[in-house]
Design a protein around this motif. Sequence first.
Motif, mmCIF file in Angstrom:
data_model
loop_
_atom_site.group_PDB
_atom_site.id
_atom_site.type_symbol
_atom_site.label_atom_id
_atom_site.label_comp_id
_atom_site.label_asym_id
_atom_site.label_seq_id
_atom_site.Cartn_x
_atom_site.Cartn_y
_atom_site.Cartn_z
ATOM 1 N N GLU A 33 17.801 42.421 -6.362
ATOM 2 C CA GLU A 33 18.480 41.670 -7.422
ATOM 3 C C GLU A 33 18.209 40.166 -7.388
ATOM 4 O OE1 GLU A 33 22.794 41.268 -5.163
ATOM 5 O OE2 GLU A 33 22.636 42.451 -6.980
ATOM 6 N N ARG A 34 17.902 39.619 -6.230
ATOM 7 C CA ARG A 34 17.658 38.174 -6.150
ATOM 8 C C ARG A 34 16.334 37.747 -6.769
ATOM 9 N NH1 ARG A 34 19.494 36.121 -0.190
ATOM 10 N NH2 ARG A 34 21.669 36.729 -0.340
ATOM 11 N N VAL A 35 15.422 38.688 -6.964
ATOM 12 C CA VAL A 35 14.108 38.329 -7.508
ATOM 13 C C VAL A 35 13.827 38.990 -8.855
ATOM 14 C CG1 VAL A 35 13.074 37.766 -5.283
ATOM 15 C CG2 VAL A 35 12.982 40.110 -6.121
ATOM 16 N N THR A 36 14.845 39.498 -9.517
ATOM 17 C CA THR A 36 14.626 40.180 -10.788
ATOM 18 C C THR A 36 14.039 39.276 -11.862
ATOM 19 O OG1 THR A 36 16.928 39.803 -11.420
ATOM 20 C CG2 THR A 36 16.401 41.945 -10.460
ATOM 21 N N GLN A 37 14.265 37.975 -11.769
ATOM 22 C CA GLN A 37 13.695 37.054 -12.752
ATOM 23 C C GLN A 37 12.176 37.001 -12.653
ATOM 24 O OE1 GLN A 37 15.772 33.483 -11.745
ATOM 25 N NE2 GLN A 37 17.486 33.930 -13.112
ATOM 26 N N MET A 38 11.629 37.404 -11.529
ATOM 27 C CA MET A 38 10.178 37.389 -11.325
ATOM 28 C C MET A 38 9.507 38.683 -11.773
ATOM 29 S SD MET A 38 9.445 35.671 -7.629
ATOM 30 C CE MET A 38 7.731 36.183 -7.738
ATOM 31 N N ASP A 39 10.263 39.698 -12.088
ATOM 32 C CA ASP A 39 9.691 40.998 -12.421
ATOM 33 C C ASP A 39 8.670 40.877 -13.550
ATOM 34 O OD1 ASP A 39 10.669 44.094 -13.841
ATOM 35 O OD2 ASP A 39 9.561 43.817 -11.984
ATOM 36 N N GLY A 40 7.455 41.338 -13.277
ATOM 37 C CA GLY A 40 6.403 41.289 -14.278
ATOM 38 C C GLY A 40 5.569 40.019 -14.258
ATOM 39 N N ARG A 52 6.172 32.529 -3.739
ATOM 40 C CA ARG A 52 7.128 32.405 -4.843
ATOM 41 C C ARG A 52 8.322 33.349 -4.665
ATOM 42 N NH1 ARG A 52 5.069 32.680 -10.999
ATOM 43 N NH2 ARG A 52 6.763 31.519 -11.945
ATOM 44 N N ALA A 53 8.032 34.579 -4.226
ATOM 45 C CA ALA A 53 9.102 35.552 -3.996
ATOM 46 C C ALA A 53 10.005 35.098 -2.859
ATOM 47 C CB ALA A 53 8.505 36.918 -3.689
ATOM 48 N N ARG A 54 9.424 34.534 -1.806
ATOM 49 C CA ARG A 54 10.214 34.039 -0.672
ATOM 50 C C ARG A 54 11.170 32.936 -1.131
ATOM 51 N NH1 ARG A 54 6.314 32.200 2.484
ATOM 52 N NH2 ARG A 54 6.050 34.202 3.526
ATOM 53 N N THR A 55 10.641 32.010 -1.911
ATOM 54 C CA THR A 55 11.473 30.917 -2.410
ATOM 55 C C THR A 55 12.601 31.438 -3.287
ATOM 56 O OG1 THR A 55 9.608 29.400 -2.339
ATOM 57 C CG2 THR A 55 11.459 28.769 -3.735
ATOM 58 N N ARG A 56 12.255 32.319 -4.214
ATOM 59 C CA ARG A 56 13.260 32.879 -5.131
ATOM 60 C C ARG A 56 14.306 33.675 -4.360
ATOM 61 N NH1 ARG A 56 15.036 31.707 -9.805
ATOM 62 N NH2 ARG A 56 12.933 31.471 -10.543
ATOM 63 N N PHE A 57 13.875 34.460 -3.377
ATOM 64 C CA PHE A 57 14.804 35.278 -2.598
ATOM 65 C C PHE A 57 15.777 34.405 -1.809
ATOM 66 C CE2 PHE A 57 15.939 37.479 1.362
ATOM 67 C CZ PHE A 57 16.586 38.582 0.838
ATOM 68 N N GLY A 60 17.990 32.648 -4.356
ATOM 69 C CA GLY A 60 18.789 33.749 -4.876
ATOM 70 C C GLY A 60 19.735 33.363 -5.978
ATOM 71 N N ARG A 61 20.571 34.270 -6.286
ATOM 72 C CA ARG A 61 21.658 34.027 -7.233
ATOM 73 C C ARG A 61 22.902 33.848 -6.399
ATOM 74 N NH1 ARG A 61 21.004 38.571 -11.925
ATOM 75 N NH2 ARG A 61 18.864 38.124 -12.445
ATOM 76 N N CYS A 62 23.110 32.649 -5.992
ATOM 77 C CA CYS A 62 24.247 32.368 -5.118
ATOM 78 C C CYS A 62 25.550 32.569 -5.871
ATOM 79 C CB CYS A 62 24.180 30.942 -4.578
ATOM 80 S SG CYS A 62 22.713 30.632 -3.614
ATOM 81 N N LYS A 63 26.461 33.238 -5.215
ATOM 82 C CA LYS A 63 27.778 33.396 -5.818
ATOM 83 C C LYS A 63 28.478 32.052 -5.770
ATOM 84 C CE LYS A 63 28.360 38.170 -4.483
ATOM 85 N NZ LYS A 63 29.157 39.133 -3.702
ATOM 86 N N PRO A 64 29.199 31.699 -6.814
ATOM 87 C CA PRO A 64 29.902 30.420 -6.794
ATOM 88 C C PRO A 64 30.954 30.398 -5.681
ATOM 89 C CG PRO A 64 30.523 31.698 -8.726
ATOM 90 C CD PRO A 64 29.415 32.434 -8.042
ATOM 91 N N VAL A 65 31.112 29.263 -5.095
ATOM 92 C CA VAL A 65 32.103 29.098 -4.041
ATOM 93 C C VAL A 65 33.486 29.222 -4.654
ATOM 94 C CG1 VAL A 65 32.995 27.511 -2.303
ATOM 95 C CG2 VAL A 65 30.539 27.585 -2.804
#
Length: 75
Positions: A33-40, A52-57, A60-65
């Motif tokens: 789920e953390r890299v779904t924006q990169m799909d394709g 790029r995948a490492r950076t995106r992962f 991630g999509r950090c949950k708000p504090v």
Amino acid sequence: MFKSSVIEIDGVFIGIVFQDGPDESYTFRAMHERVTQMDGDILPSYEDAVARARTRFRLGRCKPVRSLDAVRRYT
């Protein structure tokens, strides 16, 4: 599919990168789920895809504090 490779970051399977031919660019398929924006995404090399995948992962999509109440209530 000419060639494919699994991408794992910190022991977590995040996706695959594949190439359709020897002179073709690489395509990323997200499995986390953390890299779904990169799909394709189409990338020029395997190393670019991994970086790029490492950076995106890691970003991630950090949950708000969770915010704390502005005022403490004492009873």
